[in-house]
Write a protein that holds these residues in place. Structure first.
Motif, PDB file in Angstrom:
ATOM      1  N   GLN A   1      -7.952  -1.552   1.969  1.00 56.42           N
ATOM      2  CA  GLN A   1      -7.821  -2.538   2.971  1.00 56.42           C
ATOM      3  C   GLN A   1      -8.634  -2.501   4.097  1.00 56.42           C
ATOM      4  O   GLN A   1      -9.072  -3.356   4.857  1.00 56.42           O
TER       5      GLN A   1
ATOM      6  N   PHE B   1     -12.064  -6.296  -0.169  1.00 55.96           N
ATOM      7  CA  PHE B   1     -10.815  -6.429  -0.589  1.00 55.96           C
ATOM      8  C   PHE B   1     -10.318  -7.713  -0.324  1.00 55.96           C
ATOM      9  O   PHE B   1      -9.569  -8.203  -1.139  1.00 55.96           O
TER      10      PHE B   1
ATOM     11  N   ASN C   1       0.745  -0.905   0.035  1.00 56.42           N
ATOM     12  CA  ASN C   1       0.092  -0.100   0.039  1.00 56.42           C
ATOM     13  C   ASN C   1       0.910   1.190  -0.021  1.00 56.42           C
ATOM     14  O   ASN C   1       1.906   1.382   0.992  1.00 56.42           O
TER      15      ASN C   1
ATOM     16  N   VAL D   1      -1.781  -1.608  -4.059  1.00 57.20           N
ATOM     17  CA  VAL D   1      -3.024  -0.971  -3.402  1.00 57.20           C
ATOM     18  C   VAL D   1      -2.586   0.714  -3.376  1.00 57.20           C
ATOM     19  O   VAL D   1      -1.760   0.980  -2.258  1.00 57.20           O
ATOM     20  N   ASN D   2      -3.383   1.662  -4.112  1.00 53.32           N
ATOM     21  CA  ASN D   2      -3.054   3.003  -4.053  1.00 53.32           C
ATOM     22  C   ASN D   2      -1.427   3.198  -3.977  1.00 53.32           C
ATOM     23  O   ASN D   2      -0.810   3.813  -2.907  1.00 53.32           O
TER      24      ASN D   2
ATOM     25  N   ILE E   1      -5.136  -2.026  -7.344  1.00 53.66           N
ATOM     26  CA  ILE E   1      -6.276  -1.560  -6.481  1.00 53.66           C
ATOM     27  C   ILE E   1      -6.120  -0.241  -6.303  1.00 53.66           C
ATOM     28  O   ILE E   1      -5.003   0.161  -5.805  1.00 53.66           O
ATOM     29  N   TRP E   2      -7.370   0.747  -6.262  1.00 51.77           N
ATOM     30  CA  TRP E   2      -7.083   2.073  -5.828  1.00 51.77           C
ATOM     31  C   TRP E   2      -8.492   2.304  -5.479  1.00 51.77           C
ATOM     32  O   TRP E   2      -9.580   1.700  -5.388  1.00 51.77           O
TER      33      TRP E   2
END
Length: 297
Positions: free
Chosen positions: A267, A274, A104, A128-129, A231-232
């Motif tokens: 998350q 998620f 992340n 993630v982001n 993932i965002w």
């Protein structure tokens, strides 16, 4: 498959990683997952998903060197150094199998750097982001790169740490007293500002995130065609969601998902969805069981 509310993760413990007292959690059995947090954060950013992921995997979550409650020695704190520390951590816990890295924010950049440096130990990436896909970043991180101003801004203060907690969530309901208390505890750790500022200044300037390391990293990693999930959160105030489009262009083979009404930590804000998304991706890209070695940890 729907998931029940996540169980409370186990209490973190400490182990020595190349002489660095390192806070971590290890839980579950199965193929290894390594969870990497963002700048200034800690393994608590994964609390909501550790137990669901551990139902099928061996999950490792750690406070990176210089962050959380892990030691903060006087070292350069480069992206390569952070990736090297992750490798040393896996050695320390006896995990030698290729792992899926879930990163992340800063942790996403560390995961990508790890994959470039240690391809034989990387099975998949879930970003993630993630940092690394654009220059834009929250103004606070840009200001931290300015000499003396950054040191002044990182002085421990409850209002400062509370401001950061509020910025990473879209839904204010996640700004709980427990998260505020933990953020204040992390902010008060000795030498915390040294590690934080060295990482921030290594990766960016007051103009934003440096393009040189981003371009090099993507160029080196794109050719590998690693199974990758992007993932965002739609309303990320730290790294804007249009970076997802740049990530898709960088890794056109990757799967991607945008969570609506979500901030910098999907998350947490979308823990159930998620976990289901990640587990489905991992199931799709898991080799036959007879090709997996048993975990010796």
């Amino acid at each position: 498959m729907p998931h029940s509310p996540p169980a409370i993760p186990p209490t973190p413990t400490f182990l020595s990683v190349s002489g660095v007292r390192t806070r971590h959690i290890a839980l579950g059995d199965g193929p290894p997952l390594v969870l990497l947090h963002g700048i200034g954060q800690s393994l608590e950013d994964w609390d909501e998903v550790i137990a669901p992921l551990a139902e099928r995997h061996r999950v490792y979550a750690l406070d990176l060197i210089g962050f959380g409650l892990t030691d903060k020695p006087d070292v350069p704190y480069s992206l390569a150094g952070l990736a090297r520390f992750v490798r040393h951590f896996l050695d320390a816990v006896g995990e030698t199998r290729p792992a899926t890295l879930i990163g992340n924010s800063l942790g996403g950049a560390v995961a990508q750097q790890f994959a470039v440096m240690y391809p034989e130990r990387t099975a998949r990436l879930i970003l993630v982001n993630s940092a690394g896909f654009g220059a834009e970043v929250t103004p606070l991180l840009r200001l931290l790169t300015v000499p003396r101003l950054g040191e002044w801004l990182l002085r421990p203060h409850p209002l400062s740490s509370a401001r950061v907690v509020r910025a990473i969530f879209h839904d204010p309901a996640f700004v709980t007293p427990e998260r505020l208390q933990h953020a204040a505890q992390v902010a008060e750790q000795p030498d915390r500002s040294r590690a934080y500022l060295r990482v921030a200044r290594h990766l960016g300037t007051w103009r934003g995130i440096r393009p040189d390391w981003r371009d090099t990293l993507i160029e080196q990693l794109a050719a590998r065609q690693l199974p990758t999930l992007l993932i965002w959160g739609e309303h990320d105030q730290i790294l804007p969601s249009h970076h997802l489009q740049a990530a898709q262009q960088a890794y056109p083979h990757a799967r991607s998902h945008l969570f609506k009404n979500t901030g910098h930590l999907p998350q947490v804000e979308r823990a159930g969805d998620f976990s289901a998304l990640v587990l489905a991706f991992l199931e799709e890209h898991t080799p036959p069981q007879n090709n997996l070695q048993e975990n010796s940890a």
